[in-house]
Design a protein around this motif. Structure first.
Motif, PDB file in Angstrom:
ATOM      1  N   CYS A  38       0.842  -1.199   0.000  1.00  0.00           N
ATOM      2  CA  CYS A  38       0.000   0.000   0.000  1.00  0.00           C
ATOM      3  C   CYS A  38       0.883   1.256   0.000  1.00  0.00           C
ATOM      4  CB  CYS A  38      -0.921  -0.025   1.210  1.00  0.00           C
ATOM      5  SG  CYS A  38      -0.046   0.070   2.779  1.00  0.00           S
ATOM      6  N   GLY A  39       0.239   2.398   0.087  1.00  0.00           N
ATOM      7  CA  GLY A  39       0.923   3.682   0.013  1.00  0.00           C
ATOM      8  C   GLY A  39       1.968   3.942   1.069  1.00  0.00           C
ATOM      9  N   ARG A  59       4.269   0.003  -5.436  1.00  0.00           N
ATOM     10  CA  ARG A  59       3.397   0.692  -4.486  1.00  0.00           C
ATOM     11  C   ARG A  59       2.090   1.085  -5.158  1.00  0.00           C
ATOM     12  NH1 ARG A  59       4.705   6.694  -2.104  1.00  0.00           N
ATOM     13  NH2 ARG A  59       2.600   7.112  -1.411  1.00  0.00           N
ATOM     14  N   ALA A  60       0.987   0.765  -4.498  1.00  0.00           N
ATOM     15  CA  ALA A  60      -0.339   1.214  -4.934  1.00  0.00           C
ATOM     16  C   ALA A  60      -0.912   2.094  -3.830  1.00  0.00           C
ATOM     17  CB  ALA A  60      -1.254   0.029  -5.187  1.00  0.00           C
ATOM     18  N   VAL A  61      -1.562   3.178  -4.216  1.00  0.00           N
ATOM     19  CA  VAL A  61      -2.121   4.091  -3.211  1.00  0.00           C
ATOM     20  C   VAL A  61      -3.644   4.033  -3.228  1.00  0.00           C
ATOM     21  CG1 VAL A  61      -0.135   5.639  -3.206  1.00  0.00           C
ATOM     22  CG2 VAL A  61      -1.978   6.037  -4.810  1.00  0.00           C
ATOM     23  N   LEU A  74      -0.178   0.262 -10.049  1.00  0.00           N
ATOM     24  CA  LEU A  74       0.959   0.691  -9.237  1.00  0.00           C
ATOM     25  C   LEU A  74       1.270   2.152  -9.515  1.00  0.00           C
ATOM     26  CD1 LEU A  74       3.269  -2.435  -9.510  1.00  0.00           C
ATOM     27  CD2 LEU A  74       1.622  -1.860  -7.711  1.00  0.00           C
ATOM     28  N   GLU A  75       1.469   2.905  -8.466  1.00  0.00           N
ATOM     29  CA  GLU A  75       1.766   4.331  -8.561  1.00  0.00           C
ATOM     30  C   GLU A  75       3.266   4.564  -8.709  1.00  0.00           C
ATOM     31  OE1 GLU A  75       3.231   7.902  -6.471  1.00  0.00           O
ATOM     32  OE2 GLU A  75       3.257   5.885  -5.652  1.00  0.00           O
ATOM     33  N   SER A  76       4.068   3.647  -8.162  1.00  0.00           N
ATOM     34  CA  SER A  76       5.524   3.737  -8.290  1.00  0.00           C
ATOM     35  C   SER A  76       6.116   2.344  -8.111  1.00  0.00           C
ATOM     36  CB  SER A  76       6.119   4.722  -7.268  1.00  0.00           C
ATOM     37  OG  SER A  76       5.728   4.400  -5.957  1.00  0.00           O
ATOM     38  N   VAL A  88       4.968   1.426 -13.790  1.00  0.00           N
ATOM     39  CA  VAL A  88       3.923   2.253 -13.194  1.00  0.00           C
ATOM     40  C   VAL A  88       2.665   2.060 -14.034  1.00  0.00           C
ATOM     41  CG1 VAL A  88       3.200   4.636 -12.791  1.00  0.00           C
ATOM     42  CG2 VAL A  88       5.528   3.921 -12.211  1.00  0.00           C
ATOM     43  N   GLY A  89       1.529   1.903 -13.368  1.00  0.00           N
ATOM     44  CA  GLY A  89       0.266   1.694 -14.058  1.00  0.00           C
ATOM     45  C   GLY A  89      -0.139   0.234 -14.187  1.00  0.00           C
TER      46      GLY A  89
END
Length: 100
Positions: A38-39, A59-61, A74-76, A88-89
């Motif tokens: 998670c974030g 990382r997913a937020v 995924l954000e990063s 990412v994505g």
């Protein structure tokens, strides 16, 4: 409270961990090679100060459950994850399958 769950998808085994804390929940899904989280995950720290460890992670937020984490983009991602084709994505489940 901490819960751990072993599960399989597409013939691969992963461990999901949920840690309930005041006002937040930490979520991870991992195997022996890498993990998504998670974030709370600090990808910048993993890429800079811990770069020598060559950590494979994403990382997913905005996720509140393991199921959401598996299906969120995924954000990063770490530099080591990028080397495996994790971007990412990409959704969490797809990233995990690249970590096998």
């Amino acid at each position: 409270m901490i819960t751990t769950e072993l599960f399989n998808f597409e013939g691969q085994e992963f461990t999901a961990v949920t840690v309930k804390l005041p006002k937040t929940t930490l979520l991870t899904v991992s195997n022996e090679k890498g993990y998504i989280m998670c974030g709370a995950l600090d990808v910048g720290l993993l890429n800079s100060r811990l770069a020598d460890r060559k950590i494979i992670a994403g990382r997913a937020v905005g996720v509140k459950t393991i199921e959401e984490l598996l299906h969120a983009p995924l954000e990063s991602v770490t530099l080591e994850a990028e080397k495996l084709g994790i971007t990412v994505g990409m959704i969490g489940k797809e990233a995990l399958l690249k970590m096998v």
